[in-house]
Design a protein around this motif. Structure first.
Motif, short mmCIF file in Angstrom:
data_model
loop_
_atom_site.label_atom_id
_atom_site.label_comp_id
_atom_site.label_asym_id
_atom_site.label_seq_id
_atom_site.Cartn_x
_atom_site.Cartn_y
_atom_site.Cartn_z
N UNK A 139 -53.88 -0.07 -67.40
CA UNK A 139 -53.76 1.27 -67.60
C UNK A 139 -54.95 2.24 -68.38
N UNK A 140 -55.45 3.48 -67.67
CA UNK A 140 -56.48 4.26 -69.68
C UNK A 140 -55.86 4.98 -69.35
N UNK A 141 -56.49 6.16 -70.85
CA UNK A 141 -55.07 7.43 -70.90
C UNK A 141 -55.90 8.46 -71.47
N UNK A 142 -56.12 9.37 -71.36
CA UNK A 142 -55.83 10.24 -71.67
C UNK A 142 -58.04 10.73 -71.80
N UNK A 143 -58.36 11.86 -72.26
CA UNK A 143 -59.79 12.28 -72.56
C UNK A 143 -60.60 10.81 -72.92
N UNK A 144 -60.08 10.21 -73.72
CA UNK A 144 -61.35 8.46 -73.55
C UNK A 144 -60.82 7.77 -73.05
N UNK A 145 -59.66 7.44 -71.99
CA UNK A 145 -59.62 6.47 -71.56
C UNK A 145 -60.01 5.77 -71.96
N UNK A 146 -58.57 5.15 -72.64
CA UNK A 146 -58.42 3.82 -74.09
C UNK A 146 -57.55 3.15 -73.18
N UNK A 147 -58.03 1.37 -73.62
CA UNK A 147 -56.18 1.42 -73.32
C UNK A 147 -55.23 1.87 -73.81
N UNK A 148 -53.95 2.38 -73.13
CA UNK A 148 -52.98 2.70 -74.65
C UNK A 148 -52.70 2.29 -75.65
N UNK A 149 -52.60 0.72 -75.88
CA UNK A 149 -52.57 -0.18 -77.91
C UNK A 149 -53.56 0.96 -78.09
N UNK A 150 -54.57 1.17 -78.00
CA UNK A 150 -55.94 1.70 -78.18
C UNK A 150 -55.65 2.62 -79.56
N UNK A 151 -55.85 3.31 -80.60
CA UNK A 151 -55.57 4.28 -81.30
C UNK A 151 -56.57 5.68 -80.53
N UNK A 152 -56.86 6.79 -80.59
CA UNK A 152 -56.88 7.86 -79.90
C UNK A 152 -58.83 7.84 -80.80
N UNK A 153 -60.07 8.31 -79.84
CA UNK A 153 -61.41 7.90 -80.20
C UNK A 153 -61.28 9.32 -81.00
N UNK A 154 -61.93 8.79 -82.80
CA UNK A 154 -62.19 9.40 -83.61
C UNK A 154 -63.30 10.77 -84.03
N UNK A 155 -64.08 10.35 -83.03
CA UNK A 155 -65.62 11.04 -83.33
C UNK A 155 -65.50 11.21 -81.61
#
Ligand SMILES: NC(=O)c1ccc[n+]([C@@H]2O[C@H](COP(=O)([O-])OP(=O)(O)OC[C@H]3O[C@@H](n4cnc5c(N)ncnc54)[C@H](O)[C@@H]3O)[C@@H](O)[C@H]2O)c1
Length: 318
Positions: A237-253
């Motif tokens: 799974x990749x999630x949100x605008x930054x297509x991160x792994x669900x356990x990672x925090x959202x991109x700050x920059x």
């Protein structure tokens, strides 16, 4: 290095700031709205503005960034290619493959380094997912890209933008090609106002035998973005605008991804090698061909094959 940026709106600004952070000797800025170019120039050290397009000496540049709306694509890219100047082009590459064919033909005659702004390919999570999926059979995939309309004057006019699918769903289509593989055919249903489709449900048959579905809409006020790939044992799974792994925090920059992409392109230009580039013009042309096929499938409601465009292998990277 001397770099030119054509189109000094939101993405022209992103690219110019990223080029400046990379470190170049001179940045030349052009926009028919000269005030925009001047405003940007104030924030970019070592930059200068040219007020008329004919005063832009593309051949004297080491690379050109094209950050114009889709309808305005073609002429400046061909000028750069004919002079052997490496080219960075914003996504989508134009209104349709027909609209982009002249640029692609010019590249076939005179290959130059190219990069297209499908920036999600540069995310560590996406590259990791691609590596993981290359090692196992993919059973199928599904994805959604739900958002609002982009607030620039040309966006809502399909004659200028190619429509919402061409402008926004293209990210999800490109991600599918990057992670899963080439698309054989599509089927689609959608909704819109008669002038354009602003929602689409699309099923994909891939050349590797897998299949999947994507849903796109710009009828929302907030974003909901997700991509899932299914293997025989796992769901990736990749999630949100930054297509991160669900356990990672959202991109700050949120600007970092554009800097990463520009750094890859300028590193390629410096080294004279396409290796750091993850999306060439030729590759983006094939994403455009899938988006075009979705548009045709929405209109006639049946299965729509994706034409197997000849591949300029010397232009492809990633
Ligand atoms: N990768 C991303 O996340 C992302 C985000 C936003 C936009 N984009 C893409 O970037 C492109 C530009 O979008 P934007 O948000 O910067 O739009 P924008 O409207 O903010 O800027 C476009 C600029 O191009 C100028 N322009 C118009 N015609 C021109 C021409 N013939 N020559 C030179 N300049 C011209 C306009 O005056 C304007 O300043 C679009 O293709 C869009 O899809 C990508």
């Amino acid at each position: 290095m001397r770099i030119a940026v054509v189109g000094c709106g939101r993405m022209g600004r992103e690219r110019a700031l990223a080029v400046s952070a990379f470190g170049v000797d001179e940045l030349v800025l052009y926009d028919p709205d000269a005030d925009r170019a001047s405003l940007l120039s104030r924030d970019v050290p070592l930059s200068r503005v040219v007020r008329r397009e004919e005063d832009l000496d593309v051949g004297a540049c080491d690379a050109l960034f094209v950050c114009t709306p889709p309808f305005a694509r073609g002429a400046v890219e061909i000028r750069a290619i004919e002079r052997g100047v490496p080219l960075f082009v914003e996504k989508p590459i134009g209104l349709s493959t027909d609209h982009c064919a002249a640029v692609r033909d010019a590249l076939e005659r005179t290959p130059v380094l190219t990069s297209v702004g499908y920036m999600n390919r540069y995310r560590r999570s996406v590259v990791g997912a691609r590596t993981a999926l290359a090692a196992v059979p993919v059973v199928g995939f599904c994805g959604n890209w739900i958002c609002g309309e982009y607030q620039v004057p040309w966006w809502s006019n399909p004659a200028l933008s190619g429509g919402p699918l061409n402008e926004q769903m293209t990210h999800l289509v490109d991600l599918t090609r990057f992670l899963i593989g080439e698309v054989l055919q599509v089927q689609a249903t959608g909704g819109g106002d008669g002038n354009r489709f602003d929602s689409a449900s699309v099923t994909f048959t891939m050349t590797n035998g897998s299949s999947g579905t994507l849903f796109y809409s710009c009828r929302a006020v907030s974003k909901s973005i997700e991509f899932r790939a299914f293997t025989p044992t796992d769901t990736l799974r990749l999630i949100d605008w930054d297509l991160r792994w669900p356990d990672d925090p959202p991109a700050t920059d949120r600007q970092q991804i554009f800097r990463d992409e520009v750094n890859a392109f300028l590193s390629a230009v410096t080294a004279g090698s396409p290796d750091p580039i993850l999306c060439s013009y030729d590759d983006a042309f094939r994403t455009q061909a899938v988006v075009d096929a979705i548009g045709r499938a929405l209109i006639h409601g049946g299965k729509e094959p994706v034409p197997a465009h000849r591949c300029c292998s010397h232009l492809v990277s990633g």
